[in-house]
Design a protein around this motif. Structure first.
Motif, PDB file in Angstrom:
ATOM      1  N   ASN A   1      47.539  51.516  14.752  1.00 51.69           N
ATOM      2  CA  ASN A   1      47.017  52.640  15.560  1.00 51.69           C
ATOM      3  C   ASN A   1      47.002  52.025  16.936  1.00 51.69           C
ATOM      4  OD1 ASN A   1      45.050  54.935  15.979  1.00 51.69           O
ATOM      5  ND2 ASN A   1      43.500  53.473  16.486  1.00 51.69           N
ATOM      6  N   SER A   2      46.810  50.879  17.230  1.00 50.77           N
ATOM      7  CA  SER A   2      46.970  50.523  18.683  1.00 50.77           C
ATOM      8  C   SER A   2      48.288  50.597  19.180  1.00 50.77           C
ATOM      9  CB  SER A   2      46.537  48.931  18.709  1.00 50.77           C
ATOM     10  OG  SER A   2      46.639  48.579  19.884  1.00 50.77           O
ATOM     11  N   ALA A   3      49.420  50.272  18.358  1.00 50.75           N
ATOM     12  CA  ALA A   3      50.569  50.146  18.767  1.00 50.75           C
ATOM     13  C   ALA A   3      51.517  51.662  18.800  1.00 50.75           C
ATOM     14  CB  ALA A   3      51.678  49.377  17.792  1.00 50.75           C
ATOM     15  N   GLY A   4      50.929  52.365  17.797  1.00 48.49           N
ATOM     16  CA  GLY A   4      51.287  53.750  18.045  1.00 48.49           C
ATOM     17  C   GLY A   4      50.626  54.601  18.970  1.00 48.49           C
ATOM     18  N   PHE A   5      49.330  54.612  19.425  1.00 51.28           N
ATOM     19  CA  PHE A   5      48.356  55.517  20.088  1.00 51.28           C
ATOM     20  C   PHE A   5      47.739  54.778  21.089  1.00 51.28           C
ATOM     21  CE2 PHE A   5      49.010  56.827  15.634  1.00 51.28           C
ATOM     22  CZ  PHE A   5      49.915  57.942  15.813  1.00 51.28           C
ATOM     23  N   GLY A   6      47.711  53.425  21.275  1.00 50.14           N
ATOM     24  CA  GLY A   6      46.911  52.854  22.174  1.00 50.14           C
ATOM     25  C   GLY A   6      47.117  53.370  23.813  1.00 50.14           C
ATOM     26  N   ASP A   7      48.692  53.510  23.845  1.00 51.78           N
ATOM     27  CA  ASP A   7      48.937  53.970  25.332  1.00 51.78           C
ATOM     28  C   ASP A   7      48.374  55.238  25.796  1.00 51.78           C
ATOM     29  OD1 ASP A   7      50.444  51.613  25.594  1.00 51.78           O
ATOM     30  OD2 ASP A   7      52.219  52.421  24.878  1.00 51.78           O
ATOM     31  N   LYS A   8      48.035  56.051  24.968  1.00 54.12           N
ATOM     32  CA  LYS A   8      47.515  57.355  25.338  1.00 54.12           C
ATOM     33  C   LYS A   8      46.081  57.193  26.141  1.00 54.12           C
ATOM     34  CE  LYS A   8      45.429  59.251  21.466  1.00 54.12           C
ATOM     35  NZ  LYS A   8      45.332  60.095  20.353  1.00 54.12           N
ATOM     36  N   VAL A   9      45.381  56.109  25.993  1.00 51.52           N
ATOM     37  CA  VAL A   9      44.018  55.970  26.264  1.00 51.52           C
ATOM     38  C   VAL A   9      43.912  55.545  27.801  1.00 51.52           C
ATOM     39  CG1 VAL A   9      42.807  55.587  24.327  1.00 51.52           C
ATOM     40  CG2 VAL A   9      43.876  53.470  25.680  1.00 51.52           C
ATOM     41  N   VAL A  10      45.122  55.217  28.372  1.00 52.24           N
ATOM     42  CA  VAL A  10      44.748  54.646  30.018  1.00 52.24           C
ATOM     43  C   VAL A  10      44.522  55.956  30.837  1.00 52.24           C
ATOM     44  CG1 VAL A  10      45.967  53.512  31.514  1.00 52.24           C
ATOM     45  CG2 VAL A  10      46.324  52.782  29.183  1.00 52.24           C
ATOM     46  N   THR A  11      43.282  55.784  31.329  1.00 52.16           N
ATOM     47  CA  THR A  11      42.683  56.869  32.263  1.00 52.16           C
ATOM     48  C   THR A  11      43.517  56.852  33.485  1.00 52.16           C
ATOM     49  OG1 THR A  11      40.616  56.357  31.219  1.00 52.16           O
ATOM     50  CG2 THR A  11      40.607  57.479  33.145  1.00 52.16           C
TER      51      THR A  11
ATOM     52  N   PHE B   1      40.793  46.819  32.891  1.00 50.53           N
ATOM     53  CA  PHE B   1      40.716  48.174  32.284  1.00 50.53           C
ATOM     54  C   PHE B   1      41.746  48.525  31.139  1.00 50.53           C
ATOM     55  CE2 PHE B   1      40.907  52.752  32.155  1.00 50.53           C
ATOM     56  CZ  PHE B   1      39.830  53.085  31.704  1.00 50.53           C
TER      57      PHE B   1
ATOM     58  N   ARG C   1      42.604  49.392  25.572  1.00 50.47           N
ATOM     59  CA  ARG C   1      43.742  49.618  24.446  1.00 50.47           C
ATOM     60  C   ARG C   1      43.087  48.696  23.288  1.00 50.47           C
ATOM     61  NH1 ARG C   1      47.841  48.592  28.373  1.00 50.47           N
ATOM     62  NH2 ARG C   1      49.053  50.532  28.570  1.00 50.47           N
TER      63      ARG C   1
ATOM     64  N   HIS D   1      40.344  50.834  21.671  1.00 50.04           N
ATOM     65  CA  HIS D   1      40.929  51.994  20.989  1.00 50.04           C
ATOM     66  C   HIS D   1      41.308  51.645  19.471  1.00 50.04           C
ATOM     67  CE1 HIS D   1      44.075  55.191  19.934  1.00 50.04           C
ATOM     68  NE2 HIS D   1      43.289  55.877  20.635  1.00 50.04           N
ATOM     69  N   ARG D   2      41.761  50.550  19.294  1.00 53.13           N
ATOM     70  CA  ARG D   2      41.896  49.928  18.002  1.00 53.13           C
ATOM     71  C   ARG D   2      40.902  50.217  16.715  1.00 53.13           C
ATOM     72  NH1 ARG D   2      44.683  44.098  18.590  1.00 53.13           N
ATOM     73  NH2 ARG D   2      46.150  45.206  19.958  1.00 53.13           N
TER      74      ARG D   2
ATOM     75  N   GLU E   1      39.360  58.095  22.867  1.00 51.31           N
ATOM     76  CA  GLU E   1      39.510  57.734  24.152  1.00 51.31           C
ATOM     77  C   GLU E   1      38.098  57.976  24.965  1.00 51.31           C
ATOM     78  OE1 GLU E   1      41.686  59.654  22.670  1.00 51.31           O
ATOM     79  OE2 GLU E   1      42.837  60.874  24.070  1.00 51.31           O
TER      80      GLU E   1
ATOM     81  N   GLU F   1      35.751  55.030  26.528  1.00 50.54           N
ATOM     82  CA  GLU F   1      35.234  54.999  28.005  1.00 50.54           C
ATOM     83  C   GLU F   1      33.963  54.791  27.918  1.00 50.54           C
ATOM     84  OE1 GLU F   1      36.415  57.676  30.931  1.00 50.54           O
ATOM     85  OE2 GLU F   1      38.609  57.495  30.624  1.00 50.54           O
TER      86      GLU F   1
ATOM     87  N   GLN G   1      50.072  44.287  23.996  1.00 54.16           N
ATOM     88  CA  GLN G   1      50.566  45.575  23.480  1.00 54.16           C
ATOM     89  C   GLN G   1      51.903  45.701  23.107  1.00 54.16           C
ATOM     90  OE1 GLN G   1      48.422  47.875  22.405  1.00 54.16           O
ATOM     91  NE2 GLN G   1      49.349  49.921  22.554  1.00 54.16           N
TER      92      GLN G   1
ATOM     93  N   LEU H   1      53.020  43.483  20.532  1.00 54.97           N
ATOM     94  CA  LEU H   1      52.416  43.897  19.175  1.00 54.97           C
ATOM     95  C   LEU H   1      53.620  45.171  18.804  1.00 54.97           C
ATOM     96  CD1 LEU H   1      50.416  44.194  16.978  1.00 54.97           C
ATOM     97  CD2 LEU H   1      49.187  45.997  18.329  1.00 54.97           C
ATOM     98  N   LYS H   2      54.029  45.882  19.614  1.00 53.76           N
ATOM     99  CA  LYS H   2      55.088  47.016  19.340  1.00 53.76           C
ATOM    100  C   LYS H   2      56.213  46.296  18.829  1.00 53.76           C
ATOM    101  CE  LYS H   2      53.579  50.946  22.211  1.00 53.76           C
ATOM    102  NZ  LYS H   2      54.137  51.426  23.441  1.00 53.76           N
TER     103      LYS H   2
ATOM    104  N   MET I   1      52.984  57.044  11.953  1.00 52.76           N
ATOM    105  CA  MET I   1      52.722  56.450  13.612  1.00 52.76           C
ATOM    106  C   MET I   1      53.228  57.604  14.233  1.00 52.76           C
ATOM    107  SD  MET I   1      53.532  52.270  13.293  1.00 52.76           S
ATOM    108  CE  MET I   1      52.966  51.977  15.025  1.00 52.76           C
TER     109      MET I   1
END
Lengths: 102, 194
Positions: free
Chosen positions: A56-66, B32, B37, B40-41, B46, B50, B123, B126-127, B149
């Protein structure tokens, strides 16, 4: 009608989808007692959830950066100000008044 | 650890509350992306991330003691997760437990678990690692995981693989356990190297 007798692989798949889609509360509410028991007894389930979280983190973690961290910082600061205010109020409340001292 | 982050941490653990408050801005800016990130796990949402993180930072400001002896960025993430994030994650779900069939401890293990395998690697790392591991899977297993994914539903994956949703769930379950064995081996090798 939702399946209330899910096998462990179905429970994991539903957990993974719920986590990916950000609706974990719906998954938790959907669990029956029997399913909760099944989860408790399955070490495979717990081991698999570790990997699901990483995926979940590797696939979708990047979309959370505000985009606006500045706005987020002002929210944090407002939270701190509110705690300072509360702390100040409780200190005043606990301080003995002059009337009592006399 | 980055020199600026080190300085900010020193200010953040100072007794003066105003100094600590001023240090929050550079601290949030520096941490941050990594913190959100990581959260989010466990949440996958999102907006909730926050909200939780807002409380986490305020908790850090209020009680920064645990950060006093942080030596590296990995150590910082570990400390923040164990002492601040977990507490808040548990609070988010505690309210719901009345309607959940899971026991309190199972709920905690699901939503705010102990740190697991490879939980502290970056990150990018991990990827790269997952990409490498997925590359070692059989074609059908790889396809299922890659499609998952990419955000595809299990029904869509079943259509692509010309099978049933039930068979896809079983395939994903077995493949995820296979990936875990690979990650465990990798972590064991890393441990030996260290």
């Amino acid at each position: 009608m939702p399946n209330t007798h899910r096998e462990i692989q179905e429970l994991l798949a539903d957990y993974a989808v719920a986590l990916r889609d950000g609706c974990l509360p719906a998954f938790l509410k959907s669990l029956t007692r029997e399913e909760a028991k099944r989860i408790r007894g399955s070490s495979d389930f717990w081991e698999a959830t570790e990997v699901v979280r990483l995926m979940n983190s590797a696939g979708f973690g990047d979309k959370v950066v505000t985009p606006d961290v500045g706005l987020f910082i002002s929210r944090v600061d407002a939270g701190i100000a509110s705690r300072l205010k509360k702390a100040g109020a409780s200190t005043r409340a606990h301080r003995p008044s002059r009337m009592n001292l006399r | 650890m980055d020199k600026r982050l080190r300085n900010v941490l020193n200010q953040l653990t100072a007794p003066d509350t105003e100094l600590r408050r001023r240090a929050m801005e550079p601290f949030v800016r520096a941490t941050f992306p990594v913190f959100i990130r990581h959260l989010h796990r466990y949440l996958g949402n999102e907006v909730e991330c926050e909200d939780v993180l807002e409380d986490v930072y305020a908790d850090i400001w209020e009680n920064p003691e645990h950060l006093r002896h942080v030596e590296s960025e990995g150590h910082l993430l570990k400390t923040v997760y164990l002492y601040y994030m977990r507490k808040r994650l548990r609070e988010v779900y505690r309210r719901m437990n009345r309607r959940s069939s899971l026991s309190q401890s199972d709920l905690q293990n699901l939503v705010a678990p102990e740190l697991g395998l490879c939980d502290l690697i970056s990150q990018a790392e991990l990827k790269q690692l997952l990409h490498k591991m997925v590359g070692k899977l059989k074609a059908r297993e790889r396809k299922a995981i890659v499609m998952w994914m990419e955000g595809m539903s299990n029904r869509a994956i079943a259509n692509e693989l010309k099978t049933t949703v039930g068979a896809v769930k079983m395939l994903e379950f077995r493949t995820i356990l296979k990936l875990r064995r690979m990650l465990k081996e990798y972590c064991g090798e890393q441990g030996e190297e260290d």
